[in-house]
Design an enzyme around this catalytic site. Structure first.
Site, PDB file in Angstrom:
ATOM      1  N   GLU A 426      -7.137  -9.627  -7.554  1.00 23.83           N
ATOM      2  CA  GLU A 426      -7.813  -9.858  -8.831  1.00 23.83           C
ATOM      3  C   GLU A 426      -8.674 -11.123  -8.826  1.00 23.83           C
ATOM      4  O   GLU A 426      -9.508 -11.306  -9.719  1.00 23.83           O
ATOM      5  CB  GLU A 426      -6.773  -9.964  -9.962  1.00 23.83           C
ATOM      6  CG  GLU A 426      -6.032  -8.671 -10.258  1.00 23.83           C
ATOM      7  CD  GLU A 426      -6.909  -7.629 -10.921  1.00 23.83           C
ATOM      8  OE1 GLU A 426      -8.043  -7.972 -11.326  1.00 23.83           O
ATOM      9  OE2 GLU A 426      -6.479  -6.469 -11.023  1.00 23.83           O
ATOM     10  N   GLU A 457      11.173  -5.687   6.010  1.00 21.35           N
ATOM     11  CA  GLU A 457      11.519  -6.974   5.409  1.00 21.35           C
ATOM     12  C   GLU A 457      12.498  -7.770   6.262  1.00 21.35           C
ATOM     13  O   GLU A 457      12.666  -8.974   6.073  1.00 21.35           O
ATOM     14  CB  GLU A 457      12.098  -6.771   4.013  1.00 21.35           C
ATOM     15  CG  GLU A 457      13.465  -6.144   3.974  1.00 21.35           C
ATOM     16  CD  GLU A 457      14.010  -6.081   2.552  1.00 21.35           C
ATOM     17  OE1 GLU A 457      15.044  -6.711   2.312  1.00 21.35           O
ATOM     18  OE2 GLU A 457      13.393  -5.416   1.696  1.00 21.35           O
TER      19      GLU A 457
END
Length: 620
Positions: A426, A457
């Site tokens: 953004e 992960e």
């Protein structure tokens, strides 16, 4: 540790790594599992010496010291490959005998364990996962491989080939009929793409693993009786069976019994596909006995650690330091400098505890359940505000980095990683920031934005590699995001960032962490949000808190860079009609100009709000 006979009960560590994941299994002399761990992929051809050593260090730090270790990695075919593995293992487990080989050897050893070591029936392992290969041993014990050339040269019947054929078949069907097939629709849905033409860009950026995961849609479509999927799988089964039969001709006489052992994620998870390969094998080799591997193939590595490391010989010894080459010396030196440390929690993380207020969640009327969820979410801002000093320090670090041409990196897994990527994406349209100024790094790569990537992960080495790849330096800030605070991928990134003297920040929701001083970030933000409404689902309150914190990081850092006047965005990129209208409104607000004059000024100035305001003069 001894067993009833008085003999020492030793610990044997087997490690097997491929294109999808790495599995480590620690077992005792009696074959009892002591610990099992998973981490990210480990194809030796795709790992540097440093990455390989880091990968093994992750297991060494988490497991008790073994008496012997055997490691089988995809791509480890040449003796030089095996030497690389032994050298890295020698750093992770100094003085521990190591047998190094490839992942097909470990899988075949697991099959031999099932049959008993005395079995004399020739065996051929047929493996299909992300990649594929066939492997057997001739009467002299020499290993014979057919296939396994990699996805560009041919992984017959692999997940990659099935996924790629699905893309090609969908495109060909579209060209031939003018319609997009149901299989293609399923693929677009999985990839979150709107139009078939978007596949062109996607496939050029896609990794081998990302394309291999499309095989899941082929199998699902086949189960729904989709003809195109059936054709793809039939061809894949035939080509893989042909490779298996070719391997059998190299290890056994014609018409003699050969045991074909099916292994790998594709064959073990898709019994209909495995059965199709079995039928084709029996047609091609009348003496074929087809079975699936009955025990996880990493057990083969454990067996190799037991048998091969007891005997002296080049495979059973770690190389002495005097014989280390230049590459190995660099591994050894880096390993000495790198702390073998882990982050633990002194108590169960609040994110994993049960919430007493939601114990009847499954019984609550819908309206009460909604009220409960929103009430719990409403507790988040107050708890985040308890971290105000740490938030302020973090924003100052980020703003200072931006002012000195530095960058901000968010690193996370799952929801944490997705939120980091979202905030980073953004910044260019909102603040006119360069795309590289704020970057999101998610464990498992781009595909993990919409799909779960198993084991990603847990791979600390992959986290460190991401930091290295981006050439993070002392000018940059790395923000690790881990709800429970112990995610290895995140700590691998933080450790590497600290080594490169970058500023580091940890966002977590576990105030009970025990962090070694060598790993401790410059700033720790750790509000206690309490348990989630849905136990362990950190996309809820932890996700809300993460979004709030990341919003404050980039918004207020950009404010300090002069990208905001009053509360208006003046470096906005007006790339569509809505944003151009917003730009006109911002210029009107700041200069008092009419809408027409503001638009004319923006068009003349290339739609730069900041330049337009400077030209017209700020009035408020």
């Amino acid at each position: 540790m001894t067993h009833r006979g008085g003999e020492k009960n030793q610990r044997f560590l087997g490690i097997e790594g491929g294109a999808t994941r790495t599995v480590a299994l620690l077992a005792d002399s009696q074959g009892k599992t002591l610990r099992r761990l998973e981490a990210g992929p480990a194809n030796l051809k795709l790992l540097t010496d440093s990455q390989l050593t880091e990968h093994l260090f992750g297991f060494a730090a988490a497991l008790p010291r073994p008496d012997a270790v055997a490691i089988g990695l995809a791509g480890a075919w040449a003796e030089s490959d095996k030497t690389r593995i032994r050298l890295a293992a020698g750093q992770a487990w100094p003085g521990v005998p190591c047998f190094a080989t490839h992942d097909l050897e470990t899988a075949l050893a697991a099959a031999n364990r099932n049959e008993g070591q005395g079995s004399i029936t020739p065996q051929v392992l047929i493996l299909s996962g992300t990649g594929s290969a066939c492997y057997g041993k001739d009467p002299a014990g020499k290993g014979i491989k057919v296939g396994g050339w990699g996805h560009l040269l041919g992984d017959h019947g692999s997940g990659y080939e099935i996924g790629l054929r699905a893309l090609q078949a969908s495109v060909e069907y579209r060209d031939r009929t003018g319609k997009w097939p149901a299989l293609g629709q399923n693929i677009l849905r999985q990839l979150n793409l709107a139009q078939p033409r978007e596949l062109i860009d996607w496939v050029h950026r896609a990794t081998k693993g990302a394309i291999a995961r499309l095989a899941e849609e082929v199998f699902a479509s086949h189960a729904a009786r989709e003809k195109l999927a059936a054709q793809i799988l039939k061809k894949a089964a035939c080509s893989l069976a042909q490779d298996g039969a070719l391997c059998a001709r190299k290890v056994a006489r014609p018409n003699r019994r050969v045991d074909f052992v099916l292994s790998g994620g594709v064959l073990l998870k898709q019994p209909r596909f495995a059965a199709e390969i079995g039928r084709e094998l029996r047609r091609l080799w009348p003496g074929a006995v087809v079975k699936t591997l009955q025990r996880e193939s990493v057990w083969g590595a454990v067996e190799l650690a037991k048998t091969r490391c007891r005997s002296p010989g080049p495979e059973g010894k770690t190389a002495p330091s005097a014989s280390l080459g230049e590459s190995a010396l660099s591994i050894a030196q880096e390993a000495k400098e790198r702390p073998r440390l882990t982050v633990t929690s002194m108590r169960l993380s609040p994110t994993e505890q049960r919430n007493p207020r939601s114990r009847r969640l499954d019984k609550l009327p819908l309206r009460k359940a909604i009220r409960l969820m929103l009430t719990e979410e409403g507790r988040v801002p107050r708890q985040v505000l308890t971290q105000l000093p740490a938030l302020e320090r973090s924003i100052r670090l980020i703003a200072s980095a931006f002012q000195h041409a530095g960058r901000l990196f968010y690193v996370g897994a799952g929801t944490s990683g997705r939120l980091g990527v979202l905030d980073a994406s953004e910044c260019p349209p909102t603040f006119g920031a360069p795309s590289e100024q704020v970057q999101g790094i998610i464990a498992g790569g781009r595909s993990a934005l919409w799909a779960s990537i198993e084991g990603a992960e847990d791979d600390a080495a992959a986290g460190a590699a991401e930091i290295k790849t981006r050439r993070v330096s002392a000018r940059d800030v790395v923000v690790g995001i881990a709800a429970s605070g112990t995610t290895p991928f995140v700590w691998g990134a933080i450790a590497e960032a600290k080594r490169r003297r970058a500023r580091t920040v940890l966002i977590c929701f576990n105030p009970f962490l025990r962090i070694p001083s060598a790993l401790r970030p410059n700033v720790i933000i750790a509000p206690d949000l309490g348990p989630e409404v849905l136990t362990g689902s950190t996309r809820l309150k932890a996700g809300t808190a993460t979004k709030l914190i990341l919003n404050s990081f980039t918004t207020l850092s950009m404010v300090r860079l002069g990208k905001v006047m009053s509360n208006l965005m003046i470096d906005l990129r007006p790339t569509n009609t809505k944003l151009r209208q917003r730009a006109v409104g911002i210029v009107q607000e700041l200069t008092g100009a009419s809408a027409e004059r503001a638009r004319q000024a923006l068009e003349a100035g290339g739609w730069s709000i900041k330049k337009c305001v400077a030209r017209l003069g700020r009035s408020r």
